[in-house]
Design an enzyme around this catalytic site. Structure first.
Site, short mmCIF file in Angstrom:
data_model
loop_
_atom_site.label_atom_id
_atom_site.label_comp_id
_atom_site.label_asym_id
_atom_site.label_seq_id
_atom_site.Cartn_x
_atom_site.Cartn_y
_atom_site.Cartn_z
N ASN A 115 -6.72 -0.66 11.49
CA ASN A 115 -7.54 -1.78 11.97
C ASN A 115 -7.24 -3.06 11.18
O ASN A 115 -8.14 -3.77 10.74
CB ASN A 115 -9.03 -1.45 11.87
CG ASN A 115 -9.40 -0.26 12.72
OD1 ASN A 115 -9.03 -0.17 13.88
ND2 ASN A 115 -10.11 0.69 12.13
N ARG A 120 -2.08 -9.50 6.62
CA ARG A 120 -3.13 -9.06 5.70
C ARG A 120 -2.70 -7.79 4.95
O ARG A 120 -2.98 -7.63 3.77
CB ARG A 120 -4.44 -8.82 6.45
CG ARG A 120 -5.64 -8.60 5.52
CD ARG A 120 -6.89 -8.31 6.29
NE ARG A 120 -7.26 -9.43 7.14
CZ ARG A 120 -7.55 -9.32 8.43
NH1 ARG A 120 -7.50 -8.14 9.02
NH2 ARG A 120 -7.88 -10.37 9.13
N ARG A 169 -11.40 0.59 3.48
CA ARG A 169 -10.32 1.52 3.12
C ARG A 169 -10.29 1.82 1.63
O ARG A 169 -9.57 2.71 1.20
CB ARG A 169 -8.98 0.93 3.57
CG ARG A 169 -8.96 0.49 5.03
CD ARG A 169 -7.81 -0.45 5.33
NE ARG A 169 -8.00 -1.18 6.58
CZ ARG A 169 -8.71 -2.31 6.69
NH1 ARG A 169 -9.28 -2.84 5.62
NH2 ARG A 169 -8.84 -2.91 7.86
N LYS A 207 -3.10 9.09 14.10
CA LYS A 207 -2.16 7.99 14.15
C LYS A 207 -1.50 7.76 12.79
O LYS A 207 -0.27 7.62 12.69
CB LYS A 207 -2.86 6.73 14.64
CG LYS A 207 -1.93 5.52 14.82
CD LYS A 207 -2.03 4.56 13.68
CE LYS A 207 -1.17 3.32 13.88
NZ LYS A 207 -1.35 2.33 12.79
N PRO A 224 3.66 8.04 16.89
CA PRO A 224 2.35 7.43 16.64
C PRO A 224 1.80 6.74 17.88
O PRO A 224 2.54 6.07 18.61
CB PRO A 224 2.65 6.40 15.54
CG PRO A 224 3.95 6.84 14.93
CD PRO A 224 4.72 7.47 16.05
N ASP A 226 -1.17 4.07 18.90
CA ASP A 226 -2.24 3.15 18.55
C ASP A 226 -2.69 2.41 19.81
O ASP A 226 -2.33 2.79 20.93
CB ASP A 226 -1.79 2.18 17.45
CG ASP A 226 -0.68 1.25 17.92
OD1 ASP A 226 -0.18 1.41 19.06
OD2 ASP A 226 -0.31 0.35 17.15
#
Length: 266
Positions: A115, A120, A169, A207, A224, A226
């Protein structure tokens, strides 16, 4: 300085593909790539790569890192003509390669990636390296920081991890750093058991586990999924991606699809 031919390869596409987060373009046309404890400068001119390293270190580290010996042209050529969208994706991202990255670094960076967006993620990863990695000097005399290993990262408190912008996280990174995770043991496991071991870690879902298998274990069959892949699946495959047809190179083809779907309209 070495000059080596590598085709297909496009450093810009690889950097933008979301598989690594310490690959940055320099103003003079070179790329600075930090991987684990190492740092290298690479410049691309057509099919030739100029690498700021020697033959011994190239053979030991960087040949494998760039997955030099996998025939990506053959993988692209094997895409069925009937899969029109994938054909378009392969042509668009023809310079992509799957980098062979360190398992520990891949695990931590993809937990951070959840997310999140690439700028970032890159900022947070660099902050982590500056805080707990070791300072070293690259071949130009510039200082870079190694990616912190498990023991180094375990020195960070939860509050310190939160301070570098990890958000929710932080607790996952803290827990993994204090877990019994052993990269060497996981590398030695068959794919199915490796995935089970990854899924048992805090903050690792399907994922992230698939990304770690693909980029950290170089399991090219890992696919993967997403939100981007879900959109592609719905828009172009009737809600059912034909992953079983992609076989041992499903993960490579996923990268073409992901890169095309995410960047083609920008």
């Amino acid at each position: 300085m070495l000059s080596k031919r590598l085709a297909p390869c496009d450093l810009g596409q690889i950097a933008a593909s979301g598989q690594c987060f310490r690959m940055t373009r320099q103003q003079d046309g070179w790329w600075r790539i930090c991987a684990g404890k190492d740092c290298i400068y690479v410049r691309q001119q057509g099919d030739m790569l100029d690498l700021d390293t020697n033959e011994a270190r190239f053979a030991e580290k960087w040949r494998s890192y760039f997955d030099w010996d996998t025939d990506y042209a053959a993988i692209c050529a094997a895409v069925p003509e009937s899969d029109v969208f994938l054909q378009q994706a392969v042509r668009y991202g023809s310079g992509l390669r799957i980098l062979r990255q360190d398992l520990w670094e891949t695990l931590i960076t993809f937990v951070i990636s959840q997310n999140n967006n690439i700028p970032r993620i890159q900022h947070t990863v660099e902050a982590m390296c500056r805080a707990w990695g070791a300072p070293r000097q690259d071949n130009t005399g510039q200082i870079y920081h190694t990616f912190p290993d498990k023991a180094q990262l375990a020195q960070a408190s939860l509050a310190q991890l939160r301070a570098i912008g990890l958000g929710y996280r932080d607790k996952y990174i803290y827990a993994i750093a204090h877990s019994d995770f052993d990269a060497r043991q996981i590398c030695a496991l068959p794919a199915a058991r490796a995935e089970e071991a990854l899924l048992a870690l805090p903050g690792v879902g399907k994922k992230v586990a698939a990304c770690v298998r693909l980029f950290g274990l170089h399991d090219l069959s890992a696919f993967p999924v997403d939100t981007w892949m879900q959109k592609i699946c719905k828009a172009h495959y009737g809600g059912q991606m034909p992953v079983e047809q992609y076989g041992a190179f499903a993960g490579v083809l996923q990268q073409y699809l992901f890169f095309y779907g995410r960047t083609a309209n920008r």
